[in-house]
Design an enzyme around this catalytic site. Structure first.
Site, PDB file in Angstrom:
ATOM      1  NE  ARG A   9      -3.608  -2.091   2.364  1.00  0.00           N
ATOM      2  CZ  ARG A   9      -4.386  -2.702   3.358  1.00  0.00           C
ATOM      3  NH1 ARG A   9      -4.092  -2.089   4.696  1.00  0.00           N
ATOM      4  NH2 ARG A   9      -5.149  -3.876   3.536  1.00  0.00           N
ATOM      5  NE  ARG A  34      20.517 -10.488   3.071  1.00  0.00           N
ATOM      6  CZ  ARG A  34      21.913  -9.887   2.279  1.00  0.00           C
ATOM      7  NH1 ARG A  34      22.224  -8.477   2.444  1.00  0.00           N
ATOM      8  NH2 ARG A  34      22.382 -10.515   1.823  1.00  0.00           N
TER       9      ARG A  34
END
Lengths: 152, 152, 152
Positions: free
Chosen positions: A34, A107
């Site tokens: 979104r 990460r």
């Protein structure tokens, strides 16, 4: 030896926790779609979206391996080490996900830690299954002796 | 309490049904690759192909979560609600897949329903595991009482 | 009938072997990312990299279906056919992966073999679950009779 719920209860508790984590990761992708206006079925988008998407895919890809190795270690070795390693794996995956969302380099440290936990779970389950066969052949279980030293 | 096949037979039946569904989804991608001339390892193609591919990937991604939550709910709570919710999840996934193949918007209503079934399975398995620990601590199982009301 | 470790030991052994194979596939992607300079989160790269990546994704995608069908066949039918088929599946997946890395066409023969093993595992687990219900209804287990012929 019959399987009972009591011998897998902690592994089950970590499994339930893992459901919540997977659901959390899935939501992050929905929000990112979104926010960055990337409608399905498109997968390509700005790097910010792609990092969220790749982080989720990586966590989901390894999820079956995580569940299977934790349960095999819990059933064939002992649930306490299996559930502790499983819990640490979930913590590392959480840090991996949110690190990856910030920057691709962030990460790596939690990913290495998660990989180490997964390797340990695979090693424990291998030890448990090998010991299961060996103990029948030689009438002596090394795993039971080691667990006994730890009071398990 | 020892686990027996009789206490998980319905969950096993839904699991077997899920194999057929996953195989069906996998076939649709193979057909779509031929139809739209998208040879592996390529993943990009016309939107018609990408919708089939994304639908299959999404179903496969959530499959471990579905199986694990249905089995945890079936073992730690009761197989009847677990297998009913699991069956409804499979129906919703079927509608999701074939809706997505037609148009991206048509994937949403069955996806929301499937997500609701998955959330319920996770909630039931969480309730089952929490009740398992609680019932030992307080000597009373709320889950058993509720199941008893429903005649399970 | 209570589940015991002895009735699933061979399925567990093949499961442990499958961990090593999945880890091996995962490593190949990490090496390929370095070799062809494809940094995460990017997935696109030279065809050589994309073949390694697609091979790993395909193996990981089918892993839950493989594990679930092997365990369902092992528990509801018998662990010997389940673990033999499971082992052959792992061999076929190894050949598939390294064939795909060389050329896209070389992935097909072992992929067809792996798919046949997976279909057999699904068929055996379906037979096991159906026989479980039928044998209670008619008081006679066809599966047990067939297993008896094979000395299992």
């Amino acid at each position: 030896m019959a399987l009972t719920l009591d011998t897998v209860e902690w592994v089950a508790a970590v499994t339930v926790l893992s459901f919540l984590e997977q659901a959390h990761f899935a939501w992050q992708v929905i929000y990112a779609r979104r926010r960055y206006h990337v409608s399905p079925p498109r997968m390509a988008g700005p790097p910010e979206f792609e990092r969220v998407s790749r982080a989720q895919i990586n966590c989901f890809e390894y999820y079956p391996l995580f569940l299977a190795s934790m349960w095999a270690a819990g059933v064939f070795l002992h649930q306490v080490p299996a559930s502790v390693l499983g819990f640490l794996y979930l913590v590392a995956r959480y840090k991996y996900f949110h690190g990856y969302v910030e920057a691709a380099e962030k990460r790596l440290p939690p990913l290495y830690f998660a990989a180490a936990m997964l390797r340990l779970l695979c090693a424990l389950s291998t030890a448990g299954v090998v010991d299961h066969f060996l103990s029948r052949a030689i009438g002596y279980s090394l795993v039971q002796s080691v667990l006994h030293v730890f009071g398990l």
